[in-house]
Design a protein around this motif. Structure first.
Motif, PDB file in Angstrom:
ATOM      1  N   ARG A   1     -18.823 -26.746  33.836  1.00  0.00           N
ATOM      2  CA  ARG A   1     -19.635 -26.262  32.728  1.00  0.00           C
ATOM      3  C   ARG A   1     -21.121 -26.453  32.998  1.00  0.00           C
ATOM      4  NH1 ARG A   1     -14.850 -27.978  31.679  1.00  0.00           N
ATOM      5  NH2 ARG A   1     -13.580 -27.066  30.013  1.00  0.00           N
TER       6      ARG A   1
ATOM      7  N   LEU B   1     -27.022 -28.739  29.182  1.00  0.00           N
ATOM      8  CA  LEU B   1     -25.645 -28.402  28.827  1.00  0.00           C
ATOM      9  C   LEU B   1     -25.383 -28.659  27.344  1.00  0.00           C
ATOM     10  CD1 LEU B   1     -22.763 -27.578  29.517  1.00  0.00           C
ATOM     11  CD2 LEU B   1     -22.360 -29.932  30.306  1.00  0.00           C
TER      12      LEU B   1
ATOM     13  N   CYS C   1     -24.330 -25.848  24.559  1.00  0.00           N
ATOM     14  CA  CYS C   1     -23.141 -25.985  23.705  1.00  0.00           C
ATOM     15  C   CYS C   1     -23.499 -25.955  22.219  1.00  0.00           C
ATOM     16  CB  CYS C   1     -22.401 -27.280  24.026  1.00  0.00           C
ATOM     17  SG  CYS C   1     -21.590 -27.280  25.647  1.00  0.00           S
TER      18      CYS C   1
END
Length: 290
Positions: free
Chosen positions: A153, A244, A248
């Motif tokens: 991810r 990240l 998200c």
């Protein structure tokens, strides 16, 4: 990918595969006799030579494609995941534990940081396995992140130069591990064909020893490349993990302790589909997630 086969695959798989096939053919030709082999090749007509060349190219391509699927299990084998061979795992792990126990001082700390996990219980049976385990433990220890779960991810969010460098080092690891495997297999074939190829005891021992030495050198090269690769992985988590979180749609934590709880809660949400009662209220999503 650049076309059907990536450049990385061509370098990491095609070159050592070609070298291995040529070596095996040379060994078979010697066993059959050089004169007989030359006579057999000369009696082939143009069509037969073309078909033979196409068959060889197809075999080489199929082997490379199969190696793509075998890269992961091959790498895990070199890391020390040996399945039912528990006695071998235990013996190899004891050797690595002794290396871990001998480390001391500043030099020892640098080696420990890059080549070994912090906890004795996490030590793997091989040098390569310990290098990767050390990187996995780094993010867990610093940020409470599961590096293996979050890496796919995080990777697309990394800067392009860092991704290029990571791909280059990954290619070196693949190249050296595949080449080491072929060198080890060739050493066995040399011994097996020694009688048929009339190599003699001295020549057989020399070739087998040279191939085993090459195997060892290539493996150690892969360990060094893995250490550099894993240091870049640590850097990637250091500089891009909050990117990240933002991607998200999660509100950034104010303290390191909050961040650790947040990564644990986010991991449970993404992996298990829910958050435990002890972490309820840790996840706060923005009204406008990216």
């Amino acid at each position: 990918m650049s076309g059907w086969l990536a450049v990385r695959d061509i370098v990491s798989l095609l070159v050592p595969t070609l070298a291995f096939v040529v070596s095996v053919l040379a060994l078979v030709a010697r066993a059959a006799g050089w004169a007989e082999t030359r006579a057999w090749v000369r009696q082939l007509d143009g069509l037969q030579v073309t078909l033979l060349g196409l068959a060889g190219a197809a075999t080489l391509l199929v082997t490379v494609l199969l190696l793509q699927f075998w890269l992961l299990p091959l790498t895990r084998m070199y890391e020390g995941y040996w399945g039912s061979l528990r006695w071998a795992q235990a013996w190899a792990r004891r050797r690595q534990v002794r290396r871990w126990e001998l480390l001391s001082g500043e030099t020892g700390y640098r080696t420990m940081y890059s080549r070994f996990p912090l906890d004795r219980e996490d030590i793997m049976p091989t040098r390569l396995g310990n290098v990767f385990r050390a990187a996995e433990g780094y993010t867990q220890d610093r940020y409470g992140m599961d590096a293996v779960f979050f890496w796919p991810r995080l990777y697309p969010l990394l800067p392009e130069p860092l991704r290029v460098e990571l791909a280059g080092l990954r290619s070196v690891i693949d190249l050296t591990l595949v080449s080491a495997t072929f060198a080890g297999v060739l050493s066995v074939l040399v011994v097996a064909f020694a009688g048929a190829a009339d190599l003699g005891l001295a020549r057989t021992l020399l070739l087998a020893t040279a191939l085993l030495l090459l195997f060892r050198l290539l493996y150690l090269w892969s360990v060094s490349a893995a250490a550099r690769y894993c240091e870049l992985v640590r850097s990637a988590f250091d500089i891009s993990r909050r990117t990240l979180l933002a991607a998200c749609g999660v509100r950034l934590p104010a303290t390191l302790e909050e961040e650790r709880q947040l990564w644990q809660a986010l991991g449970q949400l993404l992996y298990r589909g829910g958050v435990g009662e002890d972490l309820e209220g840790v996840l706060w999503f923005k009204a406008d997630p990216l």
